[in-house]
Design a protein around this motif. Structure first.
Motif, PDB file in Angstrom:
ATOM      1  N   VAL A 191       3.045  -5.914  -7.643  1.00 51.29           N
ATOM      2  CA  VAL A 191       2.298  -5.771  -6.395  1.00 51.29           C
ATOM      3  C   VAL A 191       3.014  -6.528  -5.275  1.00 51.29           C
ATOM      4  O   VAL A 191       3.161  -6.019  -4.165  1.00 51.29           O
ATOM      5  CB  VAL A 191       0.842  -6.270  -6.555  1.00 51.29           C
ATOM      6  N   SER A 194      -0.537   1.657   0.734  1.00 55.88           N
ATOM      7  CA  SER A 194      -1.704   2.387   0.215  1.00 55.88           C
ATOM      8  C   SER A 194      -1.358   3.768  -0.302  1.00 55.88           C
ATOM      9  O   SER A 194      -1.852   4.185  -1.348  1.00 55.88           O
ATOM     10  CB  SER A 194      -2.779   2.498   1.295  1.00 55.88           C
ATOM     11  N   ALA A 210       0.571   1.700  -4.071  1.00 46.01           N
ATOM     12  CA  ALA A 210      -0.638   1.417  -4.847  1.00 46.01           C
ATOM     13  C   ALA A 210      -0.875   2.469  -5.929  1.00 46.01           C
ATOM     14  O   ALA A 210      -1.236   2.140  -7.061  1.00 46.01           O
ATOM     15  CB  ALA A 210      -1.846   1.315  -3.926  1.00 46.01           C
ATOM     16  N   SER A 211      -0.650   3.734  -5.591  1.00 51.81           N
ATOM     17  CA  SER A 211      -0.872   4.791  -6.585  1.00 51.81           C
ATOM     18  C   SER A 211       0.146   4.716  -7.718  1.00 51.81           C
ATOM     19  O   SER A 211      -0.195   4.940  -8.881  1.00 51.81           O
ATOM     20  CB  SER A 211      -0.848   6.164  -5.923  1.00 51.81           C
ATOM     21  N   LEU A 236      -3.206   0.918  -8.880  1.00 54.20           N
ATOM     22  CA  LEU A 236      -4.169  -0.054  -8.369  1.00 54.20           C
ATOM     23  C   LEU A 236      -5.469   0.621  -7.960  1.00 54.20           C
ATOM     24  O   LEU A 236      -5.463   1.728  -7.423  1.00 54.20           O
ATOM     25  CB  LEU A 236      -3.592  -0.782  -7.152  1.00 54.20           C
ATOM     26  N   SER A 258      -5.931  -2.661  -4.053  1.00 52.82           N
ATOM     27  CA  SER A 258      -5.054  -2.253  -2.962  1.00 52.82           C
ATOM     28  C   SER A 258      -5.491  -2.903  -1.653  1.00 52.82           C
ATOM     29  O   SER A 258      -4.664  -3.391  -0.876  1.00 52.82           O
ATOM     30  CB  SER A 258      -5.050  -0.728  -2.826  1.00 52.82           C
ATOM     31  N   SER A 259      -6.783  -2.927  -1.417  1.00 55.32           N
ATOM     32  CA  SER A 259      -7.321  -3.539  -0.206  1.00 55.32           C
ATOM     33  C   SER A 259      -7.044  -5.041  -0.177  1.00 55.32           C
ATOM     34  O   SER A 259      -6.687  -5.590   0.864  1.00 55.32           O
ATOM     35  CB  SER A 259      -8.827  -3.281  -0.126  1.00 55.32           C
ATOM     36  N   THR A 300      -3.283  -5.381   0.667  1.00 54.03           N
ATOM     37  CA  THR A 300      -2.937  -5.054   2.050  1.00 54.03           C
ATOM     38  C   THR A 300      -3.566  -6.026   3.050  1.00 54.03           C
ATOM     39  O   THR A 300      -3.057  -6.170   4.158  1.00 54.03           O
ATOM     40  CB  THR A 300      -3.321  -3.608   2.425  1.00 54.03           C
TER      41      THR A 300
END
Length: 149
Positions: free
Chosen positions: A25, A74, A78-79, A83, A88-89, A92
């Motif tokens: 991440v 995002s 993330a995909s 996540l 993801s939120s 970010t």
């Protein structure tokens, strides 16, 4: 480019210390910031956006560069990492902090980089005879005068 990449990753790691985000991440956040900077540098008003960010005229929170980094993370990273929307939120939400740290390090010349060298490395047209080159030169000088203490 590796100097900028390394600097971004250091800022990502510092911002994420104490969080439970794994290295994949963190690397994804770093990649999304670098890609956002590269895409911005090559866009029609990208030099102005980068100059505004790195001289403090635009905050990282309201910068289109941060928005683009969020979108890149995002929609692409993330995909791939699988996540959840929540994870993801969380990741970010660190982007403005990371970009603020990056701006601070660069403006204090703590990384041996300045705005002109960053733009050059990112592929922006920065010749001293160009309008962009003149803008960068003036912005770099003004950034030194107005940087936050």
């Amino acid at each position: 480019m590796s100097q900028i990449s390394d600097l971004i990753l250091k800022q990502v790691q510092a911002a994420a210390s104490g969080s439970n985000l794994n290295s994949n991440v963190l690397n994804g956040l770093s990649d999304s910031i670098l890609n956002s900077l590269k895409q911005t540098a090559k866009s029609s008003n990208g030099i102005e956006q980068l100059t505004n960010l790195f001289t403090g005229k635009t905050s990282a929170e309201s910068s289109p560069i941060t928005s683009l980094a969020t979108q890149i993370f995002s929609s692409q990273i993330a995909s791939k990492l699988g996540l959840s929307a929540s994870a993801s939120s969380t990741a970010t939400s660190l982007l403005p902090t990371i970009l603020n740290s990056l701006v601070s390090v660069v403006s204090n010349k703590g990384a041996g980089l300045d705005l002109s060298s960053i733009l050059s490395t990112l592929g922006a047209a920065t010749s001293s005879n160009s309008t962009a080159g003149k803008l960068i030169s003036v912005a770099s000088k003004l950034g030194g005068l107005f940087k936050k203490r």
